[in-house]
Design an enzyme around this catalytic site. Structure first.
Site, short mmCIF file in Angstrom:
data_model
loop_
_atom_site.label_atom_id
_atom_site.label_comp_id
_atom_site.label_asym_id
_atom_site.label_seq_id
_atom_site.Cartn_x
_atom_site.Cartn_y
_atom_site.Cartn_z
CE1 TYR A 177 29.23 -28.95 -14.79
CE2 TYR A 177 28.46 -26.99 -15.94
CZ TYR A 177 29.07 -28.23 -15.97
OH TYR A 177 29.53 -28.74 -17.16
CG HIS A 187 26.19 -33.47 -17.46
ND1 HIS A 187 26.24 -32.60 -16.40
CD2 HIS A 187 27.39 -33.34 -18.08
CE1 HIS A 187 27.40 -31.97 -16.38
NE2 HIS A 187 28.13 -32.41 -17.38
#
Length: 316
Positions: free
Chosen positions: A70, A131
């Site tokens: 992000y 992730h």
């Protein structure tokens, strides 16, 4: 010969029993400290971080989800370090999640974890996840490339878990076969699998697998795909049930997941929605409504492209 086979069988079962003695302290830590309603920060830009974190803390959120991918870990840490005193909170009063992105898997995992700790600047990370099950870049010549890189990444997570810099570790977007592989060598039990789930993409098999194993399932519920909802014949039921509880369709998605026992990663940017979503935990859907919204076993619908259009089931 039979005696040798029996001895080898005994040794194999003994080694499996040793491997099954996981360290569950991280999972217990998540159970005790993480909220089931997790404030997602995937779409929050640095220049909006302070305002949104201020609104979230004021509304009562204490669990926050970010990631290396992000690109906002530093902004998250800076906002928390500035805002915690305002709300008379200590570091221990909030729960922060981050994730190792695919390009940082394998040998790059260790320095990337150190970098996440530096950027967040919170002393420790409450929960660190892998992730995605796929590493980047791919190595088509080695069919076990992703599996090997995941293992190296997990070893790095266990290292910093042992040092107390990661309080719990887990995964994101893992399917059952990825989790089976992980459980074959992990010393620390994976606390969480954070994966996509919505009314038009219900991963019932994965949810049931996690429930059997004792892994917490956290859902990031992307927007309902109405093209899929039409095909799955749930639009009319969806609208009718939302109206019954006098809630918005998006709220129903979150409430449905919470009523199924999932943790829910949700995001909002407006003060009204940030406050409104805090009430999601107060809704209890009737059994007949839960049944009406649940797809038949074996039916999942389709992933949202916005959540990553990767065929994870094909990744070893």
């Amino acid at each position: 010969m039979l005696k040798i086979i029996l001895i080898l069988l005994f040794i194999s079962r003994f080694l499996q029993s040793l491997r099954a003695q996981y360290d569950y302290r991280g999972r217990d830590y998540v159970r005790q400290k993480a909220e089931r309603l997790i404030f997602g920060l995937a779409m929050v830009k640095d220049n909006d971080m302070y305002r949104i974190m201020d609104e979230a803390l004021a509304a009562g959120y204490r669990t926050f989800d970010t990631a290396q991918l992000y690109g906002n870990e530093a902004a998250v840490g800076q906002a928390l370090n500035t805002l915690l005193p305002k709300y008379r909170l200590n570091r221990q009063d909030v729960f922060v999640v981050s994730k190792v992105q695919p390009p940082n898997q394998g040998d790059r995992a260790d320095p990337s974890i150190v970098e996440s700790l530096r950027k967040l600047n919170l002393g420790y990370i409450d929960l660190m996840l892998i992730h995605w099950p796929n590493a980047s870049p791919d190595n088509p010549r080695n069919p076990y490339h992703h599996r090997m890189e995941r293992r190296k990444t997990w070893m790095a997570l266990e290292k910093y878990y042992a040092l107390g810099l990661l309080k719990a570790i887990g995964v994101s977007n893992f399917h059952p076969h990825h989790l089976n592989d992980l459980l074959s060598y992990a010393k620390v039990f994976p606390a969480v699998d954070e994966s996509e789930s919505s009314l038009s993409y219900q991963t019932n098999d994965l949810l049931e697998y996690c429930a059997r194993k004792g892994i917490f399932f956290w859902a990031y519920t992307c927007q309902l795909r109405h093209d899929q909802a039409n095909l799955l014949n749930i639009v009319s039921k969806f609208t009718k049930i939302a109206n019954k509880y006098k809630i918005t369709p998006k709220m129903l998605e979150y409430i449905y997941a919470l009523n199924r026992g999932m943790g829910v990663v949700m995001g909002a940017s407006s003060p009204i929605h940030i406050k409104e979503n805090r009430a999601l935990l107060n809704y209890k859907l009737q059994p007949e409504d839960m049944t009406a919204l649940t797809l038949p076993n074996g039916t999942t619908g389709r992933k949202s492209i916005a959540c990553g259009n990767i065929n994870l089931s094909s990744i070893l």
